[in-house]
Write an enzyme that holds these catalytic residues in place. Structure first.
Site, PDB file in Angstrom:
ATOM      1  N   ARG A 115      34.257  46.263  40.636  1.00 27.35           N
ATOM      2  CA  ARG A 115      33.728  45.244  41.528  1.00 27.35           C
ATOM      3  C   ARG A 115      33.873  45.636  42.995  1.00 27.35           C
ATOM      4  O   ARG A 115      33.089  45.263  43.836  1.00 27.35           O
ATOM      5  CB  ARG A 115      34.473  43.920  41.234  1.00 27.35           C
ATOM      6  CG  ARG A 115      34.253  42.805  42.248  1.00 27.35           C
ATOM      7  CD  ARG A 115      32.840  42.292  42.153  1.00 27.35           C
ATOM      8  NE  ARG A 115      32.477  41.361  43.213  1.00 27.35           N
ATOM      9  CZ  ARG A 115      32.186  41.701  44.467  1.00 27.35           C
ATOM     10  NH1 ARG A 115      32.274  42.952  44.864  1.00 27.35           N
ATOM     11  NH2 ARG A 115      31.826  40.786  45.343  1.00 27.35           N
ATOM     12  N   TYR A 116      34.968  46.352  43.299  1.00 22.96           N
ATOM     13  CA  TYR A 116      35.281  46.693  44.689  1.00 22.96           C
ATOM     14  C   TYR A 116      35.072  48.191  44.923  1.00 22.96           C
ATOM     15  O   TYR A 116      35.053  48.970  43.971  1.00 22.96           O
ATOM     16  CB  TYR A 116      36.733  46.312  45.002  1.00 22.96           C
ATOM     17  CG  TYR A 116      36.997  44.830  44.852  1.00 22.96           C
ATOM     18  CD1 TYR A 116      36.608  43.934  45.847  1.00 22.96           C
ATOM     19  CD2 TYR A 116      37.596  44.320  43.705  1.00 22.96           C
ATOM     20  CE1 TYR A 116      36.830  42.577  45.705  1.00 22.96           C
ATOM     21  CE2 TYR A 116      37.820  42.960  43.558  1.00 22.96           C
ATOM     22  CZ  TYR A 116      37.431  42.086  44.563  1.00 22.96           C
ATOM     23  OH  TYR A 116      37.651  40.749  44.421  1.00 22.96           O
ATOM     24  N   ARG A 119      38.529  50.553  43.813  1.00 24.96           N
ATOM     25  CA  ARG A 119      39.486  50.230  42.746  1.00 24.96           C
ATOM     26  C   ARG A 119      38.785  49.582  41.566  1.00 24.96           C
ATOM     27  O   ARG A 119      37.745  48.947  41.723  1.00 24.96           O
ATOM     28  CB  ARG A 119      40.593  49.324  43.276  1.00 24.96           C
ATOM     29  CG  ARG A 119      40.111  48.057  43.945  1.00 24.96           C
ATOM     30  CD  ARG A 119      41.196  47.573  44.924  1.00 24.96           C
ATOM     31  NE  ARG A 119      40.887  46.277  45.533  1.00 24.96           N
ATOM     32  CZ  ARG A 119      40.033  46.113  46.534  1.00 24.96           C
ATOM     33  NH1 ARG A 119      39.347  47.126  47.026  1.00 24.96           N
ATOM     34  NH2 ARG A 119      39.839  44.916  47.039  1.00 24.96           N
ATOM     35  N   CYS A 128      48.172  39.438  24.081  1.00 25.35           N
ATOM     36  CA  CYS A 128      49.236  39.066  25.016  1.00 25.35           C
ATOM     37  C   CYS A 128      50.479  38.687  24.223  1.00 25.35           C
ATOM     38  O   CYS A 128      50.405  38.474  23.018  1.00 25.35           O
ATOM     39  CB  CYS A 128      48.810  37.866  25.858  1.00 25.35           C
ATOM     40  SG  CYS A 128      47.552  38.260  27.088  1.00 25.35           S
ATOM     41  N   CYS A 132      48.223  31.860  27.871  1.00 23.56           N
ATOM     42  CA  CYS A 132      48.161  30.823  28.901  1.00 23.56           C
ATOM     43  C   CYS A 132      46.926  29.965  28.624  1.00 23.56           C
ATOM     44  O   CYS A 132      45.839  30.494  28.420  1.00 23.56           O
ATOM     45  CB  CYS A 132      48.023  31.443  30.289  1.00 23.56           C
ATOM     46  SG  CYS A 132      49.197  32.754  30.655  1.00 23.56           S
ATOM     47  N   CYS A 135      43.648  30.675  30.664  1.00 26.46           N
ATOM     48  CA  CYS A 135      43.298  32.105  30.760  1.00 26.46           C
ATOM     49  C   CYS A 135      41.875  32.314  31.280  1.00 26.46           C
ATOM     50  O   CYS A 135      40.913  31.765  30.731  1.00 26.46           O
ATOM     51  CB  CYS A 135      43.431  32.764  29.392  1.00 26.46           C
ATOM     52  SG  CYS A 135      42.940  34.507  29.409  1.00 26.46           S
ATOM     53  N   ARG A 137      40.224  34.961  31.093  1.00 28.04           N
ATOM     54  CA  ARG A 137      39.503  35.863  30.201  1.00 28.04           C
ATOM     55  C   ARG A 137      39.529  35.381  28.756  1.00 28.04           C
ATOM     56  O   ARG A 137      39.478  36.182  27.830  1.00 28.04           O
ATOM     57  CB  ARG A 137      40.081  37.268  30.324  1.00 28.04           C
ATOM     58  CG  ARG A 137      39.139  38.180  31.074  1.00 28.04           C
ATOM     59  CD  ARG A 137      39.738  39.525  31.395  1.00 28.04           C
ATOM     60  NE  ARG A 137      39.759  39.670  32.825  1.00 28.04           N
ATOM     61  CZ  ARG A 137      40.811  40.014  33.521  1.00 28.04           C
ATOM     62  NH1 ARG A 137      41.965  40.280  32.941  1.00 28.04           N
ATOM     63  NH2 ARG A 137      40.727  40.110  34.827  1.00 28.04           N
ATOM     64  N   ASP A 296      40.216  29.207  37.978  1.00 26.31           N
ATOM     65  CA  ASP A 296      38.824  29.597  37.739  1.00 26.31           C
ATOM     66  C   ASP A 296      38.083  28.530  36.924  1.00 26.31           C
ATOM     67  O   ASP A 296      38.692  27.715  36.245  1.00 26.31           O
ATOM     68  CB  ASP A 296      38.778  30.938  37.003  1.00 26.31           C
ATOM     69  CG  ASP A 296      39.185  32.097  37.909  1.00 26.31           C
ATOM     70  OD1 ASP A 296      38.988  31.981  39.136  1.00 26.31           O
ATOM     71  OD2 ASP A 296      39.693  33.111  37.394  1.00 26.31           O
ATOM     72  N   ASP A 333      38.693  32.995  43.617  1.00 26.01           N
ATOM     73  CA  ASP A 333      37.943  34.109  43.033  1.00 26.01           C
ATOM     74  C   ASP A 333      36.539  33.563  42.818  1.00 26.01           C
ATOM     75  O   ASP A 333      36.324  32.690  41.973  1.00 26.01           O
ATOM     76  CB  ASP A 333      38.597  34.601  41.737  1.00 26.01           C
ATOM     77  CG  ASP A 333      38.360  36.097  41.528  1.00 26.01           C
ATOM     78  OD1 ASP A 333      37.357  36.612  42.058  1.00 26.01           O
ATOM     79  OD2 ASP A 333      39.170  36.739  40.840  1.00 26.01           O
ATOM     80  N   LYS A 340      37.426  38.146  45.166  1.00 27.05           N
ATOM     81  CA  LYS A 340      38.523  37.345  45.692  1.00 27.05           C
ATOM     82  C   LYS A 340      38.302  37.009  47.155  1.00 27.05           C
ATOM     83  O   LYS A 340      38.114  37.903  47.962  1.00 27.05           O
ATOM     84  CB  LYS A 340      39.832  38.118  45.539  1.00 27.05           C
ATOM     85  CG  LYS A 340      40.168  38.426  44.089  1.00 27.05           C
ATOM     86  CD  LYS A 340      41.508  39.119  43.979  1.00 27.05           C
ATOM     87  CE  LYS A 340      41.911  39.346  42.547  1.00 27.05           C
ATOM     88  NZ  LYS A 340      41.074  40.355  41.871  1.00 27.05           N
TER      89      LYS A 340
HETATM   90  C1  LIG Z   1      41.584  41.318  41.258  1.00 22.13           C
HETATM   91  C2  LIG Z   1      40.746  42.452  41.016  1.00 22.13           C
HETATM   92  C3  LIG Z   1      41.043  43.694  41.588  1.00 22.13           C
HETATM   93  C4  LIG Z   1      42.232  43.924  42.491  1.00 22.13           C
HETATM   94  O1  LIG Z   1      42.106  43.177  43.659  1.00 22.13           O
HETATM   95  P1  LIG Z   1      43.183  43.327  44.835  1.00 22.13           P
HETATM   96  O2  LIG Z   1      42.756  42.321  45.839  1.00 22.13           O
HETATM   97  O3  LIG Z   1      43.079  44.737  45.313  1.00 22.13           O
HETATM   98  O4  LIG Z   1      44.518  43.042  44.238  1.00 22.13           O
HETATM   99  C5  LIG Z   1      40.200  44.745  41.326  1.00 22.13           C
HETATM  100  N1  LIG Z   1      39.105  44.587  40.564  1.00 22.13           N
HETATM  101  C6  LIG Z   1      38.782  43.409  40.021  1.00 22.13           C
HETATM  102  C7  LIG Z   1      37.550  43.283  39.202  1.00 22.13           C
HETATM  103  C8  LIG Z   1      39.591  42.299  40.215  1.00 22.13           C
HETATM  104  O5  LIG Z   1      39.281  41.108  39.674  1.00 22.13           O
END
Ligand SMILES: *Cc1c(COP(=O)(O)O)cnc(C)c1O
Length: 443
Positions: A115-116, A119, A128, A132, A135, A137, A296, A333, A340
């Site tokens: 998504r980012y 990372r 798990c 929870c 959850c 997911r 969420d 989110d 986020k």
């Molecule tokens: C939460 C999340 C991350 C990590 O986000 P940070 O703000 O760097 O902790 C990375 N990818 C996805 C898809 C996420 O939901």
């Protein structure tokens, strides 16, 4: 004097020998999931009984350790509400979604969410230690038939190898720490073979649900893969037991920085004063509060939702009132895959061309005089500016500030604003052009 941390065991476990109680495999194989099991520990309400007997409900499973943290006489116990279902779970609410974060749409291969820019989130199991009720997911978690296989894993590794912009891999699921130790070690070894992966992070509630899993042996294994970070998930001070403190101590001693992610839940932790105790207790066990999430829009969690304003109120009650280290970021989110988004109280009240007006947590209002002669940072002579690499479309507001782009516009914007059919200015490229070469003129 801070209250001492304690260790609890429900009366039905009084005769279990310590070697068994402290063995994570025993905890996993003695999880409770039926009305009959749970009734032996808690006096169930009608609503809980009904939910536990409903077919097709999101999976229920609780470790003996975690259920022992509940006060059996209190139907509103904050730990209980997180893991024992109630009939309200069956209620739908407007805007409820199955995959509210649009993770599936961001998955280049099954189980990998990219998504980012730099990372990825890697879902390594659907299992798990306990489940929870809220959850995010629940569409995949808990279902033993949906777990990721070897082929998915190889596809994930392959994607990571050919995607050099990924420098941070976040292992989640499900819970990575319920994987068989050998599988977890292999997974980490394979990730560490990829040179551009700088850090690995694990998101796990195992230390909270089953702290006995955090053995010295596990910690020593994890420490071979540094830099490795770990986020746990504690929502209420009652979850911070002596056993959890010992587990986080072992993790800290092998050099794993610890963070905490909480979810803001109605009736569980929607209280400023309780949150202050939670974050202070976390810092005592060397866990730094990282994120506090708005709940969420996921099926079954309608009754846990709070207004976003509640989160702002909590941050207002933390920032300045306690250690800066103890204050998490409050995060919404964004539904639809927006990612986020931090949300916080306003501390900037106003500004003019030479000063800003800010206020502190006490309501003290002050001014900060801006410098009259600021020699602007020069990107042309800055090696960091010169070497930056950003995937097109992800520069965001930074791209607007540094002049790379003049605007960001919603999809379909040009068509909508081109009603008379003539060529609309700025239609073609969302790119800044120096004045005089067509930036403000009809072409
Ligand atoms: C939460 C999340 C991350 C990590 O986000 P940070 O703000 O760097 O902790 C990375 N990818 C996805 C898809 C996420 O939901």
């Amino acid at each position: 004097m801070p209250t001492p941390l304690i260790s609890k065991r429900a009366p039905i476990y009084a005769d279990v020998p310590d070697e068994k109680w402290n063995d994570w495999r025993w905890q996993l194989s003695h999880r409770l999931n039926t009305v009959e099991d749970i009734e032996k520990v808690l006096n169930l309400t009608e609503s809980e009984r009904k939910a536990l007997q409903t077919q097709g409900l999101f999976r229920v499973d609780v470790t003996p350790y975690f259920i022992s943290l509940i006060d059996p006489e209190d139907a509103n116990d904050p730990v209980r509400k997180q893991i024992i279902p109630v009939s309200e779970e069956l209620n739908a609410f407007t805007s409820m979604m199955e995959d509210s974060l649009a993770e599936d749409r961001h998955s280049p291969v099954p189980g990998l969410v990219h998504r980012y820019p730099d990372r990825v989130l890697m879902l390594v199991t659907t299992q798990c230690a306990s489940y929870c009720r809220y959850c995010t997911r629940s569409r995949i978690v808990g279902d033993p038939g949906q777990t990721f296989n070897r082929q998915d894993f190889e596809a994930q590794i392959d994607y990571l190898k050919r995607t050099p912009q990924v420098r941070d891999v976040l292992l989640s699921g499900g819970d990575p720490l319920v994987l068989a130790p050998k599988i977890l070690e292999e997974l980490l070894t394979r990730l560490r073979e990829i040179p551009h992966i700088e850090i690995v992070r694990i998101g796990s509630r195992v230390p909270v649900f089953m702290p006995m899993r955090i053995t010295q042996e596990l910690c020593d294994m994890l420490a071979k893969f540094h830099p490795l970070w770990l986020n746990i998930h504690v929502n209420h001070p009652n979850e911070i037991s002596l056993e959890l403190a010992e587990a986080t101590d072992r993790l800290s001693r092998v050099g794993i920085p610890l963070g905490n992610q909480s979810v803001l839940l109605a009736g569980v932790n929607d209280c400023v004063h309780m949150q202050r105790e939670l974050v202070q207790k976390l810092t005592r066990i060397r866990v730094r509060p990282y994120y506090l999430y708005q709940c969420d829009l996921v099926e079954g969690s309608g009754h846990f939702r709070t207004p976003v304003a509640k989160g702002i109120e909590i941050i207002e009650g933390l920032r300045g009132h306690t250690s800066g280290y103890a204050v998490p970021q409050f995060i919404v989110d964004a539904p639809g895959g927006g990612g986020k988004i931090p949300v916080m109280p306003n501390y900037m009240l106003s500004m003019s061309d030479h000063k800003v007006i800010v206020r502190n947590y006490e309501g003290f209002v002050t001014t900060y005089e801006e410098p009259t002669e600021y020699k602007s940072h020069d990107p042309k002579t800055c090696k960091f500016c010169q070497s930056k690499r950003v995937e097109p479309g992800q520069t965001g507001l930074t791209g607007l500030l540094d002049g790379e782009q003049l605007f960001i516009k919603p999809e379909g914007f040009d068509e909508l604003h081109n009603r008379d059919g003539i060529q609309h200015r700025l239609r073609d490229e969302n790119k800044w052009k120096p004045l005089g070469i067509g930036s403000g003129e009809t072409d």
